[in-house]
Write a protein that holds these residues in place. Structure first.
Motif, mmCIF file in Angstrom:
data_model
loop_
_atom_site.group_PDB
_atom_site.id
_atom_site.type_symbol
_atom_site.label_atom_id
_atom_site.label_comp_id
_atom_site.label_asym_id
_atom_site.label_seq_id
_atom_site.Cartn_x
_atom_site.Cartn_y
_atom_site.Cartn_z
ATOM 1 N N LYS A 49 0.824 -1.211 0.000
ATOM 2 C CA LYS A 49 0.000 0.000 0.000
ATOM 3 C C LYS A 49 0.859 1.262 0.000
ATOM 4 O O LYS A 49 0.436 2.300 -0.499
ATOM 5 C CB LYS A 49 -0.926 0.020 1.214
ATOM 6 C CG LYS A 49 -2.045 -0.976 1.120
ATOM 7 C CD LYS A 49 -2.943 -0.891 2.325
ATOM 8 C CE LYS A 49 -4.054 -1.919 2.251
ATOM 9 N NZ LYS A 49 -4.937 -1.862 3.421
ATOM 10 N N CYS A 53 1.914 3.301 -7.173
ATOM 11 C CA CYS A 53 1.275 2.484 -8.208
ATOM 12 C C CYS A 53 2.054 2.619 -9.509
ATOM 13 O O CYS A 53 2.547 3.689 -9.841
ATOM 14 C CB CYS A 53 -0.162 2.936 -8.436
ATOM 15 S SG CYS A 53 -1.225 2.647 -7.033
ATOM 16 N N GLN A 54 2.156 1.524 -10.224
ATOM 17 C CA GLN A 54 2.846 1.556 -11.507
ATOM 18 C C GLN A 54 1.936 0.951 -12.565
ATOM 19 O O GLN A 54 1.208 -0.004 -12.300
ATOM 20 C CB GLN A 54 4.152 0.771 -11.442
ATOM 21 C CG GLN A 54 5.164 1.404 -10.535
ATOM 22 C CD GLN A 54 6.508 0.695 -10.621
ATOM 23 O OE1 GLN A 54 6.641 -0.298 -11.314
ATOM 24 N NE2 GLN A 54 7.488 1.207 -9.913
ATOM 25 N N ASN A 55 2.002 1.525 -13.764
ATOM 26 C CA ASN A 55 1.232 0.955 -14.858
ATOM 27 C C ASN A 55 2.035 -0.162 -15.522
ATOM 28 O O ASN A 55 3.122 -0.518 -15.074
ATOM 29 C CB ASN A 55 0.816 2.052 -15.854
ATOM 30 C CG ASN A 55 2.017 2.749 -16.471
ATOM 31 O OD1 ASN A 55 3.128 2.250 -16.425
ATOM 32 N ND2 ASN A 55 1.790 3.908 -17.036
#
Length: 61
Positions: A49, A53-55
């Motif tokens: 958490k 965040c990664q694409n």
């Protein structure tokens, strides 16, 4: 939030979500191993958490 309350919430989460209300392994070593695995899983979830965040292309979103 006080430290004792945070600890109690962590134990409640381990019991409710990770199923430590009843241990499956026998003996002190088994109980220790099971608790360490559950606590590690809980810590990994907390760490995930915190990570950005990664694409799919590896760039931070």
């Amino acid at each position: 939030m006080q430290t004792a309350q945070k600890i109690e919430m962590s134990f409640a989460h381990l019991k409710r979500i990770h199923g430590l209300g009843r241990l499956r392994l026998r003996g002190l070593c088994g109980a220790h191993d099971e608790f360490i695995l559950a606590a590690t899983a809980q810590n990994l979830k907390k760490l995930a958490k915190l990570a950005p965040c990664q694409n799919h292309f590896g760039k931070a979103a």
